[in-house]
Design a protein around this motif. Structure first.
Motif, short mmCIF file in Angstrom:
data_model
loop_
_atom_site.label_atom_id
_atom_site.label_comp_id
_atom_site.label_asym_id
_atom_site.label_seq_id
_atom_site.Cartn_x
_atom_site.Cartn_y
_atom_site.Cartn_z
N ARG A 192 0.57 -1.21 -0.04
CA ARG A 192 0.11 -0.03 0.00
C ARG A 192 0.94 1.37 0.12
O ARG A 192 1.01 1.86 1.02
CB ARG A 192 -0.88 -0.08 1.22
N ASP A 196 -0.03 3.51 -1.59
CA ASP A 196 -0.66 4.90 -1.70
C ASP A 196 -0.78 5.64 -0.45
O ASP A 196 -1.22 6.59 -0.26
CB ASP A 196 -2.35 4.24 -2.23
N GLY A 198 1.42 7.69 -2.66
CA GLY A 198 2.01 7.46 -3.79
C GLY A 198 3.44 7.02 -4.07
O GLY A 198 4.16 7.24 -3.08
N THR A 234 -2.14 2.73 -12.73
CA THR A 234 -2.37 1.51 -11.67
C THR A 234 -3.67 0.59 -12.27
O THR A 234 -3.41 -0.64 -11.97
CB THR A 234 -2.98 2.39 -10.43
N ASN A 258 1.11 -0.81 -5.38
CA ASN A 258 0.13 0.32 -5.57
C ASN A 258 0.99 1.60 -5.32
O ASN A 258 1.37 1.91 -4.29
CB ASN A 258 -1.14 0.27 -4.72
N SER A 272 -1.54 7.77 -5.02
CA SER A 272 -2.02 8.24 -3.68
C SER A 272 -3.35 7.97 -3.45
O SER A 272 -4.26 8.07 -4.21
CB SER A 272 -1.65 9.89 -3.38
N SER A 273 -3.88 7.78 -2.17
CA SER A 273 -5.14 7.56 -2.09
C SER A 273 -5.45 8.77 -0.65
O SER A 273 -6.64 8.83 -0.22
CB SER A 273 -5.39 6.45 -1.25
#
Ligand SMILES: *Cc1c(COP(=O)(O)O)cnc(C)c1O
Length: 349
Positions: free
Chosen positions: A52, A54, A62, A297, A320, A323-324
């Motif tokens: 992760r 993100d 990210g 992605t 991944n 960015s989340s």
């Protein structure tokens, strides 16, 4: 195949640790990013895991975060006070460089080129301007060097597209060290294969070198998202060699080239264009709480799923890179699309 004795590997790791990791004067990472198993139906006993990245930093995550830790540190070490970089108008790299560079006290100059307009691209450029980038619009990629020359002064540090220089790639050598610790702690099985997006190449190059240093068995599939694919692949291979040298890695070239396989079969029409596979993969990811997009992605997750569905018994790790983090704080006080300067509006084609 193992190409290094343990003693050599240890010596190399010691070298890398001293020179490349503890030397980061601009830590940006929140800590090790989580690894998670995704419950996707696939071939017998195949497992799909996600790393992760993100969640690499609270403000904006990210893959650019790991690169910038090393790039900003190098720029400081060289006594530079200004960053000059380039990218498409909605570049994640330009946004991340502006956010983290400005927070670290650098001025940021960005030369921007046109890109098809999308909601995401508009948000990126609004946030970039809001974060304080000085932007110059370039009529074409061919004119970029001229703009860069004009922006470069003695106090400026140049960052190539995507942050993919050796310093940036070293961020992903460190990321594999982090992954190796997670494997040894039993947080996930040792992956048989890792899938990551291949754009400007720094992420894939750093992972390839990191896997060789850590002597993990994982193969790396870099899913090419930028055309022409041959040039993208050649750039990544060159960066693998340069990064290996900087990390003090003594493995023979063939061992390194064996680490990286470039898969261009998910590219479709080219950079930024959705494919039927990316659309399906984005929907599948959403069912597992992951938000992906079409440029990088979606295509990469599609490749990982296709592999997991045909190869039984494998542990497949999807890395991944998007960015989340919420854009809300980054857009507070930002110009609206209508308020963007005309020179920027012209880049949204
Ligand atoms: C920049 C970017 C990539 C590509 O990484 P490179 O190191 O340039 O190959 C992948 N995914 C996302 C979301 C990115 O922003």
């Amino acid at each position: 195949m193992r190409t290094q004795g343990d003693a050599t590997a240890k010596a190399v790791m010691g070298n890398v640790g001293k020179d490349c990791f503890y030397g980061v004067s601009h830590p940006l990472m929140r800590g090790p990013t989580p690894v998670l198993r995704l419950d996707v139906p696939c071939a017998a006993a195949a497992e799909v895991w996600v790393k992760r990245d993100d969640l690499s930093a609270p403000l904006y995550g990210g893959n650019k975060v790991r690169k910038l830790e090393h790039i900003l540190s190098e720029a400081s070490r060289l006594g530079k006070t200004r960053l000059v970089t380039i990218g498409a108008v909605g570049s994640h790299h330009v946004l991340a460089t502006t956010l983290f560079g400005r927070a670290a006290g650098f001025d940021v100059d960005a030369v921007l080129v046109a890109q098809p307009r999308s909601e995401h691209v508009v948000i990126d450029i609004r946030a970039t301007l809001n974060a304080g980038a000085q932007v110059r619009s370039s009529g074409s990629w061919a004119a970029v060097p001229w703009h860069v020359m004009r922006a470069m002064t003695r106090e400026a540090y140049f960052i190539p597209p995507g942050g993919s220089n050796v310093a940036g790639a070293l961020g992903y050598v460190g990321a594999v060290r982090e992954l190796a610790v997670q494997v040894r702690a039993g947080e996930l099985p040792e992956p048989d294969v890792i899938f990551v997006a291949l754009g400007s190449g720094g992420t894939a190059a750093g992972i390839a070198v990191g896997l060789e240093i850590e002597q993990l068995k994982s193969r790396l599939v870099a899913v090419c998202v930028a055309d022409p694919a041959w040039a993208t692949a050649a750039g990544a291979r060159l960066l693998v060699r340069q990064t290996a040298k900087a990390a003090g890695l003594t493995s023979p070239t063939f061992a390194l080239s064996h680490r990286l396989r470039v898969d261009a079969s998910f590219l479709g029409r080219g950079y930024g264009y959705a494919t039927p596979e990316s659309t399906v993969a984005i929907a599948e990811a959403a069912r597992h709480g992951l938000t992906l997009e079409d440029t990088y992605t979606g295509k990469t997750f599609a490749a990982a799923l296709a592999h997991a569905r045909t190869e039984g018994g494998q542990c497949v790790l999807y890395w991944n890179t998007l960015s989340s983090a919420s854009f809300e704080p980054l857009l507070q006080g930002a110009p609206t699309e209508a308020e963007l300067p005309p020179s920027i509006k012209r880049l949204l084609v």
